[in-house]
Design an enzyme around this catalytic site. Structure first.
Site, PDB file in Angstrom:
ATOM      1  N   GLU A  67      -5.355  37.976-130.912  1.00 22.77           N
ATOM      2  CA  GLU A  67      -6.447  37.009-130.947  1.00 22.77           C
ATOM      3  C   GLU A  67      -7.732  37.689-131.420  1.00 22.77           C
ATOM      4  O   GLU A  67      -8.180  38.650-130.792  1.00 22.77           O
ATOM      5  CB  GLU A  67      -6.641  36.427-129.539  1.00 22.77           C
ATOM      6  CG  GLU A  67      -5.426  35.620-129.082  1.00 22.77           C
ATOM      7  CD  GLU A  67      -5.336  35.492-127.567  1.00 22.77           C
ATOM      8  OE1 GLU A  67      -6.270  35.923-126.869  1.00 22.77           O
ATOM      9  OE2 GLU A  67      -4.307  34.978-127.090  1.00 22.77           O
ATOM     10  N   GLU A 107      -0.450  33.606-125.884  1.00 22.02           N
ATOM     11  CA  GLU A 107       0.197  34.917-125.742  1.00 22.02           C
ATOM     12  C   GLU A 107       1.716  34.794-125.778  1.00 22.02           C
ATOM     13  O   GLU A 107       2.405  35.627-126.364  1.00 22.02           O
ATOM     14  CB  GLU A 107      -0.234  35.599-124.437  1.00 22.02           C
ATOM     15  CG  GLU A 107      -1.649  36.154-124.462  1.00 22.02           C
ATOM     16  CD  GLU A 107      -2.714  35.098-124.197  1.00 22.02           C
ATOM     17  OE1 GLU A 107      -2.338  33.949-123.860  1.00 22.02           O
ATOM     18  OE2 GLU A 107      -3.906  35.407-124.324  1.00 22.02           O
ATOM     19  N   PHE A 145      -6.133  41.315-122.576  1.00 24.78           N
ATOM     20  CA  PHE A 145      -6.234  41.769-121.185  1.00 24.78           C
ATOM     21  C   PHE A 145      -4.849  41.806-120.549  1.00 24.78           C
ATOM     22  O   PHE A 145      -4.095  40.837-120.665  1.00 24.78           O
ATOM     23  CB  PHE A 145      -7.142  40.849-120.367  1.00 24.78           C
ATOM     24  CG  PHE A 145      -8.586  40.930-120.784  1.00 24.78           C
ATOM     25  CD1 PHE A 145      -9.417  41.925-120.284  1.00 24.78           C
ATOM     26  CD2 PHE A 145      -9.124  40.017-121.686  1.00 24.78           C
ATOM     27  CE1 PHE A 145     -10.744  42.009-120.684  1.00 24.78           C
ATOM     28  CE2 PHE A 145     -10.451  40.099-122.084  1.00 24.78           C
ATOM     29  CZ  PHE A 145     -11.271  41.089-121.584  1.00 24.78           C
ATOM     30  N   ASP A 152      -4.119  41.335-117.727  1.00 17.62           N
ATOM     31  CA  ASP A 152      -4.045  40.227-116.771  1.00 17.62           C
ATOM     32  C   ASP A 152      -3.328  39.005-117.367  1.00 17.62           C
ATOM     33  O   ASP A 152      -2.855  38.144-116.637  1.00 17.62           O
ATOM     34  CB  ASP A 152      -5.465  39.817-116.355  1.00 17.62           C
ATOM     35  CG  ASP A 152      -6.328  41.017-116.025  1.00 17.62           C
ATOM     36  OD1 ASP A 152      -6.597  41.252-114.846  1.00 17.62           O
ATOM     37  OD2 ASP A 152      -6.726  41.748-116.968  1.00 17.62           O
ATOM     38  N   PHE A 153      -3.267  38.927-118.711  1.00 15.49           N
ATOM     39  CA  PHE A 153      -2.663  37.749-119.350  1.00 15.49           C
ATOM     40  C   PHE A 153      -1.177  37.930-119.611  1.00 15.49           C
ATOM     41  O   PHE A 153      -0.523  37.084-120.200  1.00 15.49           O
ATOM     42  CB  PHE A 153      -3.339  37.441-120.701  1.00 15.49           C
ATOM     43  CG  PHE A 153      -4.831  37.271-120.641  1.00 15.49           C
ATOM     44  CD1 PHE A 153      -5.496  37.056-119.435  1.00 15.49           C
ATOM     45  CD2 PHE A 153      -5.587  37.325-121.805  1.00 15.49           C
ATOM     46  CE1 PHE A 153      -6.875  36.917-119.396  1.00 15.49           C
ATOM     47  CE2 PHE A 153      -6.959  37.183-121.769  1.00 15.49           C
ATOM     48  CZ  PHE A 153      -7.620  36.983-120.566  1.00 15.49           C
ATOM     49  N   HIS A 210      -9.630  39.676-114.942  1.00 12.31           N
ATOM     50  CA  HIS A 210      -9.812  40.469-116.165  1.00 12.31           C
ATOM     51  C   HIS A 210     -10.031  41.942-115.837  1.00 12.31           C
ATOM     52  O   HIS A 210     -10.666  42.661-116.603  1.00 12.31           O
ATOM     53  CB  HIS A 210     -11.009  39.952-116.977  1.00 12.31           C
ATOM     54  CG  HIS A 210     -10.870  38.558-117.475  1.00 12.31           C
ATOM     55  ND1 HIS A 210     -11.038  37.466-116.666  1.00 12.31           N
ATOM     56  CD2 HIS A 210     -10.561  38.079-118.710  1.00 12.31           C
ATOM     57  CE1 HIS A 210     -10.856  36.356-117.375  1.00 12.31           C
ATOM     58  NE2 HIS A 210     -10.551  36.700-118.614  1.00 12.31           N
TER      59      HIS A 210
END
Lengths: 336, 373
Positions: free
Chosen positions: A29, A70, A93, A95-96, A139
């Site tokens: 992205e 993602e 991140f 986290d994703f 994040h």
């Protein structure tokens, strides 16, 4: 050789490998940015500018801005890798990761095994992790132990610009899926980094300090804190070995065991959550294989088992830092 | 009188050294010392060495004690004549401390590697010293670099201009080694002298560098004022190719530490830092290929391919050879039967790296040959 930032070091490795091998592509992205906008076509280079300058050199054919999905583009990267490309996907991140776990742990990690070695998945997933960025609990996590838990994945956590360049080069050349974890608070760290390409082998820990009294195993950003403690305590009569595993999977067990057999004391420092993490993993390894050498209980220096706080004051005390590492080393050395 | 007081300061051994740890004083406060006497042991991240008294006098004050870690240039002790009063010594220390930080920063700044283009390719070098007269040129061995001379170059530079270079394929120089043979290496070294407009030099060569020095003296007799050869190639067929292969092939810390240990009579000298530096160098693109090319060109099977012991008489420049008795890479027995004009210095308790293992002795021998010629 010149001083380069962690950001430049990663960028240089990507550039060198894209020049060397036309199968290397980038996906993610806003890794180029400016898509669909008039004028500037290389606007972002990712949220923190790591891939800036690569789109103008290699074009949009090889530097692909993806939709904000993602699960879609990680799946595409895994498929592209299985069919002959060497994609470096930027998952922004760590986290994703949750939304694309099937693609990572059932597909990327398993294809080589399921096809009896006839398929390879040479994909690199770059991702940012770590607290200290005032980015709150969604994040800021250090989720890399989740990937070390999955056989079939290689997991890299570089500790400095020099390390980042050599390990990224190896990650791209490696035929297995690699999760490459970059601490977002380290992008501006600088050190001497050679201009030439070089690869650092996986599964080979770095020993950044050598001492007789205490072994400190530290991961990622924690390595520089551990070095600081070793330098300070070295002047006060506690000499420390500092081990940077570089890759938490594969893990260089021998370097850790050999060192603990010499020092008899172990402190493990990790920024990931303490439960089922690398600190616990390494502590268990030493308890099993070097128990007789231990002169003191193993100490783990980790954050508390909580989400990363958004409050700046709380976030600062959440992150393991020099004072806590120093206290743990003094404790195992019997000088608390 | 300030002239009678000599400051002993933390030396700078190698470009990377920023601080050193005082391991032990070899002499007690109040003891007279001679110039050049080893008086204090200092440990850096890379290596431990003894520091020699830069002048004679009485060790009046040990400012630093064992275990202290101090930056390069910091005061560690004071030498002075017995006639200097304790008050003057105390004042000297106070004044030194007030001025010291800037001096050491400026000194550190002055020592910087540079690069020059030779045959279109970069050659990195380090120049130290500013004296007139014929300069010295230090040429390292296979897999080494200019930092191998860390204990020699600063000492020799007190009286001479001293150049140390990185051979092609090494350090910060080009990784293009051409054919990698002695001729190509010699051309690069002579080309380096041309590029710096150095007409003649005192050659000091270690191992492969010794062979290059011999070759340069044979091909360009006018360029070599003297030759100091430390465990050189070129004098016999025997060489430890297991070491060469191990050095080129090893990619891991543990293996490399064992390989590097063979260079020294006491393998403990190989520090973690030294191993890391070699691995960093060896990972660079082109290095493995360059080292393999050189090794293939210079060694034939498991023997040396460049042997000129029968041609030593053609060299008119004075030659001295320094060899460690316990050299496990090239046997010291190769000095047997050399012409009488060649002076041979055999060092006991020393391996292949005499200039690092016994720098004081090697520096003295180089100084003596250079000054006498």
């Amino acid at each position: 050789m010149s001083k380069k930032s962690f950001r430049q070091a990663v960028n240089e490795a990507l550039r060198d490998e894209m020049r060397r091998d036309s199968r290397v592509i980038l996906m993610g992205e806003d890794i180029a940015g400016g898509m669909g906008a008039a004028g500037e076509q290389d606007a972002w280079g990712g949220p923190l500018g790591v891939t800036k300058g690569l789109m103008p050199e290699f074009g949009r054919e090889r530097v692909l801005d993806t939709p904000i999905s993602e699960s879609a583009f990680i799946g595409a990267a895994v498929g592209a890798a299985a069919t002959g490309l060497r994609p470096v996907a930027d998952l922004m991140f760590i986290d994703f990761m949750g939304v694309c776990f099937d693609q990572i742990l059932n597909q990327a990690a398993k294809l080589r095994y399921m096809f009896g070695g006839k398929a390879t998945v040479p994909v690199v997933i770059r991702t940012m992790f770590g607290a200290g960025f005032r980015a709150a609990s969604q994040h800021s996590q250090g989720l890399y132990p989740l990937f070390a838990h999955v056989p079939g994945l290689k997991v890299v956590v570089p500790s400095s610009p020099y390390e980042a360049k050599g390990l990224m080069t190896q990650a791209i050349r490696d035929d297995d899926p690699v999760i490459f974890c970059e601490h977002k608070a380290m992008y501006d760290d600088q050190e001497d980094v050679p201009d030439e390409p070089y690869a650092i082998p996986f599964g080979e820990a770095n020993v950044t300090r050598e001492g007789d009294d205490v072994t400190i195993v530290a991961i990622g950003r924690m390595v520089k804190f551990a070095n600081e403690v070793a330098d300070k305590l070295g002047k006060q009569g506690i000499s420390c070995t500092v081990i940077d595993p570089r890759t938490i999977s594969p893990l260089d067990r021998n370097t850790i065991i050999d060192s603990v057999e010499e020092t008899g004391r172990l402190v493990v420092v990790d920024e990931a959550s303490p439960r089922c993490g690398m600190a616990a993993d390494i502590a268990a390894l030493v308890a099993q294989d070097a128990f007789k050498a231990l002169k003191a209980p193993v100490r783990m220096v980790t954050p508390p088992h909580t989400p990363v706080p958004f409050s700046a004051a709380l976030e600062d005390i959440y992150i393991p830092g020099v004072p806590r590492i120093e206290a743990a080393v003094r404790a195992v050395a019997g000088q608390a | 009188m300030a002239g009678e007081i000599t400051a002993l300061t933390m030396p700078k051994w190698g470009l990377a050294m920023t601080e050193g740890k005082l391991v032990a004083w070899n002499v007690a406060e109040g003891t007279p010392v001679a110039p050049g006497q080893p008086i204090v042991e200092i440990e850096t991240e890379k290596i431990t060495n003894v520091y020699e008294a830069p002048a004679g006098g009485v060790l009046r004050k040990c400012v630093a004690v064992a275990g202290d870690t101090l930056p390069v240039g910091a005061l560690i002790g004071v030498l002075a004549d017995p006639s200097v009063s304790d008050e003057d010594i105390a004042r000297f220390i106070e004044e030194f401390r007030a001025e010291a930080p800037e001096t050491s920063a400026a000194e550190a700044e002055a020592v910087r590697v540079a690069s020059v283009t030779v045959n279109g390719r970069p050659i990195q070098y380090l120049k130290m010293g500013d004296a007139g007269g014929i300069p010295l040129l230090l040429v390292h061995g296979l897999g080494g670099d200019l930092n191998n001379w860390l204990f020699n170059q600063p000492v020799l530079a007190q009286k001479h201009t001293v150049y140390a270079l990185d051979l092609p394929g090494h350090g910060g120089s080009t990784k293009d080694v051409g054919g990698g043979d002695i001729g190509a290496m010699t051309a690069a070294v002579v080309g380096f002298l041309d590029a710096l407009s150095v007409d003649r030099a005192h050659f000091v060569g270690h191992s492969l560098g010794g062979g290059i020095a011999l070759s340069a003296a044979l091909e360009h007799p006018r360029r070599a004022a003297t030759l100091t050869l430390i465990s050189p190639v070129g004098l016999g067929s025997e060489i430890n190719v297991d070491y060469i292969d191990g050095f080129i092939q090893s990619e891991r810390r543990k293996e490399m530490k064992v390989v590097l240990g063979r260079l020294f009579a006491k393998p403990e000298i190989v520090s973690n830092e030294m191993v890391n530096d070699v691995l960093k160098y060896k990972r660079l693109e082109g290095v493995k290929a360059a080292l393999s090319t050189i090794a293939r060109a210079i060694f034939r099977g498991n023997k040396q391919g460049f042997i000129v012991r029968d041609r030593l008489s053609e060299i008119s420049a004075p030659i001295q050879i320094i060899w460690g008795e316990q050299d496990a890479i090239i046997p010291s027995s190769q000095v047997a039967g050399l012409p009488a004009s060649v002076s041979v210095h055999m060092l006991a308790g020393v391996g292949h790296m005499a200039h690092m293992e016994q720098p004081q002795e090697v520096n003295k021998l180089i100084e003596r040959l250079v000054t006498s010629s």
